[in-house]
Design a protein around this motif. Structure first.
Motif, PDB file in Angstrom:
ATOM      1  N   LEU A  46      35.598  40.116  49.772  1.00 47.31           N
ATOM      2  CA  LEU A  46      35.489  40.439  48.352  1.00 47.31           C
ATOM      3  C   LEU A  46      35.086  39.210  47.551  1.00 47.31           C
ATOM      4  O   LEU A  46      35.101  38.093  48.049  1.00 47.31           O
ATOM      5  CB  LEU A  46      36.830  40.976  47.833  1.00 47.31           C
ATOM      6  N   SER A  47      34.752  39.449  46.285  1.00 51.47           N
ATOM      7  CA  SER A  47      34.616  38.380  45.293  1.00 51.47           C
ATOM      8  C   SER A  47      35.675  38.622  44.227  1.00 51.47           C
ATOM      9  O   SER A  47      35.788  39.733  43.705  1.00 51.47           O
ATOM     10  CB  SER A  47      33.236  38.387  44.636  1.00 51.47           C
ATOM     11  N   THR A  48      36.462  37.593  43.913  1.00 55.21           N
ATOM     12  CA  THR A  48      37.413  37.706  42.805  1.00 55.21           C
ATOM     13  C   THR A  48      36.718  37.257  41.525  1.00 55.21           C
ATOM     14  O   THR A  48      35.946  36.298  41.529  1.00 55.21           O
ATOM     15  CB  THR A  48      38.665  36.843  43.035  1.00 55.21           C
ATOM     16  N   VAL A  49      37.001  37.962  40.436  1.00 57.68           N
ATOM     17  CA  VAL A  49      36.422  37.631  39.134  1.00 57.68           C
ATOM     18  C   VAL A  49      37.574  37.407  38.160  1.00 57.68           C
ATOM     19  O   VAL A  49      38.360  38.320  37.902  1.00 57.68           O
ATOM     20  CB  VAL A  49      35.511  38.765  38.613  1.00 57.68           C
ATOM     21  N   THR A  50      37.682  36.208  37.620  1.00 60.92           N
ATOM     22  CA  THR A  50      38.711  35.885  36.644  1.00 60.92           C
ATOM     23  C   THR A  50      38.058  35.677  35.286  1.00 60.92           C
ATOM     24  O   THR A  50      37.120  34.885  35.161  1.00 60.92           O
ATOM     25  CB  THR A  50      39.481  34.618  37.051  1.00 60.92           C
ATOM     26  N   TYR A  51      38.565  36.393  34.278  1.00 55.98           N
ATOM     27  CA  TYR A  51      37.992  36.363  32.931  1.00 55.98           C
ATOM     28  C   TYR A  51      39.148  36.348  31.949  1.00 55.98           C
ATOM     29  O   TYR A  51      39.960  37.269  31.920  1.00 55.98           O
ATOM     30  CB  TYR A  51      37.105  37.599  32.718  1.00 55.98           C
ATOM     31  N   LEU A  52      39.240  35.296  31.138  1.00 52.24           N
ATOM     32  CA  LEU A  52      40.371  35.124  30.231  1.00 52.24           C
ATOM     33  C   LEU A  52      39.980  35.373  28.775  1.00 52.24           C
ATOM     34  O   LEU A  52      38.860  35.067  28.358  1.00 52.24           O
ATOM     35  CB  LEU A  52      40.929  33.705  30.345  1.00 52.24           C
ATOM     36  N   PHE A  53      40.942  35.897  28.016  1.00 52.57           N
ATOM     37  CA  PHE A  53      40.824  35.998  26.564  1.00 52.57           C
ATOM     38  C   PHE A  53      41.650  34.897  25.882  1.00 52.57           C
ATOM     39  O   PHE A  53      41.292  34.430  24.804  1.00 52.57           O
ATOM     40  CB  PHE A  53      41.294  37.369  26.083  1.00 52.57           C
ATOM     41  N   ASP A  54      42.739  34.499  26.513  1.00 55.44           N
ATOM     42  CA  ASP A  54      43.613  33.449  25.984  1.00 55.44           C
ATOM     43  C   ASP A  54      44.169  32.652  27.157  1.00 55.44           C
ATOM     44  O   ASP A  54      44.381  33.194  28.254  1.00 55.44           O
ATOM     45  CB  ASP A  54      44.789  34.036  25.193  1.00 55.44           C
ATOM     46  N   GLY A  55      44.444  31.366  26.908  1.00 60.14           N
ATOM     47  CA  GLY A  55      45.096  30.535  27.905  1.00 60.14           C
ATOM     48  C   GLY A  55      44.126  29.837  28.835  1.00 60.14           C
ATOM     49  O   GLY A  55      42.900  29.910  28.667  1.00 60.14           O
ATOM     50  N   GLU A  56      44.667  29.155  29.819  1.00 59.70           N
ATOM     51  CA  GLU A  56      43.878  28.430  30.813  1.00 59.70           C
ATOM     52  C   GLU A  56      44.551  28.561  32.176  1.00 59.70           C
ATOM     53  O   GLU A  56      45.776  28.645  32.270  1.00 59.70           O
ATOM     54  CB  GLU A  56      43.751  26.944  30.450  1.00 59.70           C
ATOM     55  N   ILE A  57      43.725  28.570  33.228  1.00 60.56           N
ATOM     56  CA  ILE A  57      44.227  28.619  34.602  1.00 60.56           C
ATOM     57  C   ILE A  57      43.471  27.576  35.423  1.00 60.56           C
ATOM     58  O   ILE A  57      42.241  27.500  35.354  1.00 60.56           O
ATOM     59  CB  ILE A  57      44.046  30.011  35.237  1.00 60.56           C
ATOM     60  N   ARG A  58      44.207  26.809  36.210  1.00 66.56           N
ATOM     61  CA  ARG A  58      43.577  25.863  37.125  1.00 66.56           C
ATOM     62  C   ARG A  58      43.414  26.528  38.495  1.00 66.56           C
ATOM     63  O   ARG A  58      44.389  26.913  39.122  1.00 66.56           O
ATOM     64  CB  ARG A  58      44.426  24.598  37.277  1.00 66.56           C
ATOM     65  N   HIS A  59      42.166  26.663  38.911  1.00 67.44           N
ATOM     66  CA  HIS A  59      41.834  27.247  40.212  1.00 67.44           C
ATOM     67  C   HIS A  59      41.628  26.124  41.226  1.00 67.44           C
ATOM     68  O   HIS A  59      40.917  25.149  40.960  1.00 67.44           O
ATOM     69  CB  HIS A  59      40.545  28.076  40.085  1.00 67.44           C
ATOM     70  N   MET A  60      42.224  26.261  42.412  1.00 66.24           N
ATOM     71  CA  MET A  60      41.980  25.356  43.531  1.00 66.24           C
ATOM     72  C   MET A  60      41.787  26.214  44.776  1.00 66.24           C
ATOM     73  O   MET A  60      42.455  27.242  44.945  1.00 66.24           O
ATOM     74  CB  MET A  60      43.149  24.384  43.729  1.00 66.24           C
ATOM     75  N   ASP A  61      40.853  25.823  45.659  1.00 70.52           N
ATOM     76  CA  ASP A  61      40.622  26.633  46.855  1.00 70.52           C
ATOM     77  C   ASP A  61      40.365  25.764  48.083  1.00 70.52           C
ATOM     78  O   ASP A  61      40.296  24.532  48.003  1.00 70.52           O
ATOM     79  CB  ASP A  61      39.488  27.641  46.623  1.00 70.52           C
TER      80      ASP A  61
END
Length: 308
Positions: free
Chosen positions: A79-94
């Protein structure tokens, strides 16, 4: 993001509009004080909406001082994950060595293919302060010939996405082509993902160019052929029917999505998606026995394989 143990969505009430194939009322789960509404997958709809196999509405929620989003390293395939925010922040690490902070309006597209591991956490500089969090987490199932491709990660800034700006309507083409505009986000099959704000009383035509289409009402109320639909409802439209989206008296904020149907059935178990049950069993054993790659800089914790 990891497949939260969310409840299955509920069936909606009867509706008069013939263009609506399914009305899905998401079920809400509380994940450590963070509300998640799951609209897909659901027993109501046995197939995907285009390539979309998973659709979660995260928040809105306020993380209090001392609270944080901490999704530990976990695996994905197919799959492909899609992250889309309206508020806040997320740190992605892979496990590719990627480290990227996603902010509102940006897109993180992580393609798992044959296998990837990632974590999603509140950035260190925002911990200890109140933080409003709100967004969408969706999964795109990969086409048959792309399920085992090499994993990859792509980040696209909000400023790179084409804007929709018509009378009473503003929005952004997040993925795919829509209204004569094309997003720079690269995906592996025909995909529609658009963020749309409609002012009170204004309307917007939603054509039938894409084979499968749906709309998630984020806020306000949308009116379709006289039927009214409130926030946190998912509407799946019948193929081939052009419709008009009209905003209610408070306006409405919608996410439009869909695309071409896949050629074969997809199975989903935990964070794994595949056209083969045997491939999912293999992925389960690989995670259980530690054969997935680690996430550099986030090696100390992980999400264990669920029982059953």
């Amino acid at each position: 993001m990891s497949f939260f143990p969310g409840k299955d969505p509920l069936a909606g009430d009867a509706f008069a509009c013939d263009a609506i194939e399914n009305l899905i009322i998401p079920r809400t789960s509380d994940i450590g004080g963070f509300q998640v509404r799951r609209a897909l997958p659901t027993r109501q709809r046995r197939r995907l909406v285009g390539p979309f196999i998973f659709f979660d509405r995260m928040g809105p929620a306020i993380l209090k001082p001392g609270e944080a989003l901490d999704v530990k390293p976990h695996p994905h395939i197919g799959l492909s994950t899609v992250t889309y925010l309206f508020d806040g922040e997320i740190r992605h690490m892979d496990s590719l060595g990627t480290e990227k902070v996603i902010r509102p309006g940006d897109i993180n597209l992580m393609t798992a293919g044959r296998g990837i591991v990632h974590s999603e956490r509140t950035p260190d500089n925002l911990r200890g302060h109140p933080l409003l969090m709100s967004g969408l987490q969706t999964w795109l199932a990969l086409p048959d010939d792309k399920e085992e491709i090499d994993p990859s990660f792509a980040h696209t800034e909000k400023s790179e996405m084409p804007l929709i700006d018509e009378r009473g309507v503003r929005g952004r083409v997040v993925i795919g082509s829509f209204e004569g505009m094309t997003s720079p986000v690269k995906v592996f099959s025909d995909t529609l993902y658009a963020d749309l704000d409609i002012e009170p009383g204004a309307s917007f035509p939603f054509g039938a160019a894409h084979e499968e289409r749906a709309a998630y009402v984020l806020s306000g109320e949308v009116i379709i052929a006289g039927d009214r639909f409130a926030a946190d409802q998912l509407l799946v439209f019948r193929p081939g029917d052009a419709i008009t989206l009209e905003a209610g008296p408070a306006g409405c904020h919608l996410m439009l999505f869909g695309g071409a149907a896949l050629n074969s059935k997809r199975y989903i178990w935990w964070n794994f998606v595949s056209s083969s049950k045997e491939r999912i069993e293999k992925a389960k054993e690989e995670w259980r026995t530690g054969r997935f790659d680690i996430v550099p800089g986030d090696e100390e914790e992980f999400v264990p394989l669920p029982e059953g």
